[in-house]
Design an enzyme around this catalytic site. Structure first.
Site, PDB file in Angstrom:
ATOM      1  N   CYS A 166      51.578 -28.988  98.442  1.00 58.45           N
ATOM      2  CA  CYS A 166      51.055 -28.935  97.423  1.00 58.45           C
ATOM      3  C   CYS A 166      51.868 -27.759  96.803  1.00 58.45           C
ATOM      4  O   CYS A 166      52.310 -27.863  95.544  1.00 58.45           O
ATOM      5  CB  CYS A 166      49.666 -28.805  97.201  1.00 58.45           C
ATOM      6  SG  CYS A 166      48.757 -27.400  97.902  1.00 58.45           S
ATOM      7  N   HIS A 170      47.826 -24.830  91.466  1.00 55.14           N
ATOM      8  CA  HIS A 170      48.698 -23.490  91.890  1.00 55.14           C
ATOM      9  C   HIS A 170      49.773 -23.137  90.866  1.00 55.14           C
ATOM     10  O   HIS A 170      50.207 -23.950  89.997  1.00 55.14           O
ATOM     11  CB  HIS A 170      49.386 -24.235  92.993  1.00 55.14           C
ATOM     12  CG  HIS A 170      48.571 -24.386  94.351  1.00 55.14           C
ATOM     13  ND1 HIS A 170      47.543 -24.250  94.391  1.00 55.14           N
ATOM     14  CD2 HIS A 170      49.121 -25.028  95.244  1.00 55.14           C
ATOM     15  CE1 HIS A 170      46.699 -24.537  95.547  1.00 55.14           C
ATOM     16  NE2 HIS A 170      47.863 -25.036  96.205  1.00 55.14           N
ATOM     17  N   ARG A 228      46.034 -16.435  97.495  1.00 61.30           N
ATOM     18  CA  ARG A 228      44.992 -17.150  96.946  1.00 61.30           C
ATOM     19  C   ARG A 228      44.564 -16.532  95.866  1.00 61.30           C
ATOM     20  O   ARG A 228      44.080 -15.237  95.817  1.00 61.30           O
ATOM     21  CB  ARG A 228      43.977 -17.258  98.063  1.00 61.30           C
ATOM     22  CG  ARG A 228      43.220 -18.262  97.590  1.00 61.30           C
ATOM     23  CD  ARG A 228      43.517 -19.972  98.033  1.00 61.30           C
ATOM     24  NE  ARG A 228      43.760 -20.239  99.285  1.00 61.30           N
ATOM     25  CZ  ARG A 228      44.516 -21.423  99.634  1.00 61.30           C
ATOM     26  NH1 ARG A 228      44.666 -22.203  99.003  1.00 61.30           N
ATOM     27  NH2 ARG A 228      44.381 -21.628 100.886  1.00 61.30           N
ATOM     28  N   SER A 268      40.884 -24.724  95.719  1.00 60.51           N
ATOM     29  CA  SER A 268      40.943 -26.069  96.077  1.00 60.51           C
ATOM     30  C   SER A 268      42.122 -26.314  97.174  1.00 60.51           C
ATOM     31  O   SER A 268      42.133 -27.340  98.131  1.00 60.51           O
ATOM     32  CB  SER A 268      41.165 -27.152  94.867  1.00 60.51           C
ATOM     33  OG  SER A 268      42.246 -26.776  94.241  1.00 60.51           O
ATOM     34  N   GLY A 269      43.017 -25.657  97.309  1.00 60.64           N
ATOM     35  CA  GLY A 269      44.060 -25.985  98.175  1.00 60.64           C
ATOM     36  C   GLY A 269      43.461 -25.537  99.800  1.00 60.64           C
ATOM     37  O   GLY A 269      43.848 -26.059 100.678  1.00 60.64           O
ATOM     38  N   SER A 319      31.601 -43.461 106.243  1.00 57.53           N
ATOM     39  CA  SER A 319      31.648 -43.855 104.641  1.00 57.53           C
ATOM     40  C   SER A 319      31.840 -45.096 104.773  1.00 57.53           C
ATOM     41  O   SER A 319      31.684 -45.809 103.401  1.00 57.53           O
ATOM     42  CB  SER A 319      32.843 -43.196 104.339  1.00 57.53           C
ATOM     43  OG  SER A 319      32.758 -41.638 104.197  1.00 57.53           O
ATOM     44  N   ARG A 346      56.023 -33.892 108.225  1.00 61.12           N
ATOM     45  CA  ARG A 346      57.040 -33.375 107.443  1.00 61.12           C
ATOM     46  C   ARG A 346      58.273 -32.952 107.698  1.00 61.12           C
ATOM     47  O   ARG A 346      59.378 -33.143 107.181  1.00 61.12           O
ATOM     48  CB  ARG A 346      56.309 -32.203 106.325  1.00 61.12           C
ATOM     49  CG  ARG A 346      55.160 -32.745 105.590  1.00 61.12           C
ATOM     50  CD  ARG A 346      54.616 -31.217 104.830  1.00 61.12           C
ATOM     51  NE  ARG A 346      53.347 -32.149 103.931  1.00 61.12           N
ATOM     52  CZ  ARG A 346      52.406 -31.275 104.024  1.00 61.12           C
ATOM     53  NH1 ARG A 346      52.224 -30.226 104.202  1.00 61.12           N
ATOM     54  NH2 ARG A 346      51.157 -31.851 102.966  1.00 61.12           N
TER      55      ARG A 346
END
Length: 356
Positions: free
Chosen positions: A135, A260, A253, A165-166, A46, A105
């Site tokens: 998220c 969400h 889902r 999109s998760g 990119s 995390r």
């Protein structure tokens, strides 16, 4: 720390060309401008692309140790394995790393920060890295943090309704393709397996998502739990500073592109009232209360997508327990659920750097 251009710190956005990176550039262009130079970083393939941020074209540079020279804050919107390798390199080069992946995390030396809930944690970063929550956790934790401050949270039972999109761009592409395959049919969804046969290729999901819900998100962990469900538990505990918080989550889902939703049953140390809970949520930073079911007013993903707050409605006191609340909330998983929280953490650092 490097001399900042125009007296403002230098920011690097790693993963600038990805889905979350694209949202990040929009946020950096529309929020208060606290940055001097903004350096856009992506993979070598990119490099050379030009992207617009703050109304100016900026050329993307390839990820390398040298790209962090002179950088004060480096935001990572990349997969776990990329963050795991490159965030420590950014720190070695003098930057503070803010990581949106799951790589750090649960590291005890890496704070997990939601600025509306635990901003002070951002100043304690032994490894020079700050982590951004998952998220799904982020979609609820701002509201839960506000209620916890008043009532002392004891337990959470959560059912999530997670957007395609998760699962990244492949999830979005798969859902759109599946919708096109079932659109216009008057019979699909009436016989076992008819939707599965019509759709064929499932993409990143273990079952058809169009005309369906799939009780699975993430990877398989011990005792049948999914990685997404354990993230909700472990991250909520860490953010709220409640290591013994009882949390049970079922992640599902649903055929939604982005945003969400969660149904939450929260139990507190103190007795709750709906009026007081609504007042807390109405006044909480980063929360919007929409709660008038008599008039059909409550959050839905179709109304929340593209916005920054956590939207909350259906606030009820549990029928059988005066210490528990039930509520429904929605949050855009690409904005507050990813890019916005990362940007807010970085802004905390910019403020800290300005203090000298």
């Amino acid at each position: 720390m490097s001399p900042a251009r125009n007296g403002k710190p230098t920011l690097a956005v790693v993963g600038a060309t990805g889905a979350v990176g694209t949202v990040m550039l929009d946020l950096l262009s529309t929020r208060e401008d606290v940055w001097g130079e903004i350096r856009l970083v992506a993979s070598a393939r990119s490099a050379g692309k030009k992207l617009v941020v703050r109304g100016e074209e900026v050329e993307v540079v390839a990820l390398s140790p040298e790209c962090f020279d002179g950088v004060d804050v480096a935001m990572f919107d990349v997969p776990d394995e990329v963050s795991k390798e490159w965030a420590p390199i950014a720190v070695e080069r003098g930057a503070i790393a803010v990581d949106n992946s799951g790589a750090f995390r649960m590291d005890a030396d890496v704070p997990l920060v939601v600025p509306e809930v635990n901003p002070a944690a951002a100043r304690r970063r032994p490894r020079g890295i700050i982590s951004n929550p998952n998220c799904t956790t982020l979609s609820m934790i701002v509201a839960m943090g506000a209620l916890h401050a008043e009532y002392n949270l004891q337990a959470l039972v959560v059912a999530s309704y997670q957007a395609a999109s998760g699962a990244g761009q492949p999830g979005i592409d798969a859902l759109r393709e599946q919708i096109s395959k079932v659109a216009g049919s008057d019979t699909l969804g009436t016989q076992p397996g008819d939707v599965r046969r019509a759709i064929g290729e499932l993409g990143p999901f273990p079952a058809p998502l169009a005309l369906n819900v799939v009780p699975w998100a993430g990877s398989l962990k011990e005792d049948g739990w999914s990685s997404e469900e354990l993230k909700v538990r472990n991250e909520s505990r860490k953010i709220l500073g409640l290591p013994d918080l009882r949390v049970s989550a079922t992640c599902v889902r649903v055929p939604v592109i982005t945003t969400h939703s969660l149904a939450v049953h929260a139990t507190f140390e103190r007795e709750v009232t709906v009026d007081r809970a609504q007042a807390i949520l109405r006044d909480a930073p980063g929360v919007v209360l929409v709660d008038d079911p008599a008039n059909g007013e409550f959050p839905t993903p179709a109304d929340v997508v593209g916005t920054d707050p956590t939207w909350v409605g259906r606030v009820r006191r549990a029928i059988d327990d005066p210490h528990s609340l039930d509520l429904f909330l929605c949050g855009d998983n690409l904005r507050k659920g990813a890019a916005l929280n990362t940007a807010q953490i970085a802004e905390l650092l910019a403020e800290e750097l300005a203090e000298g």
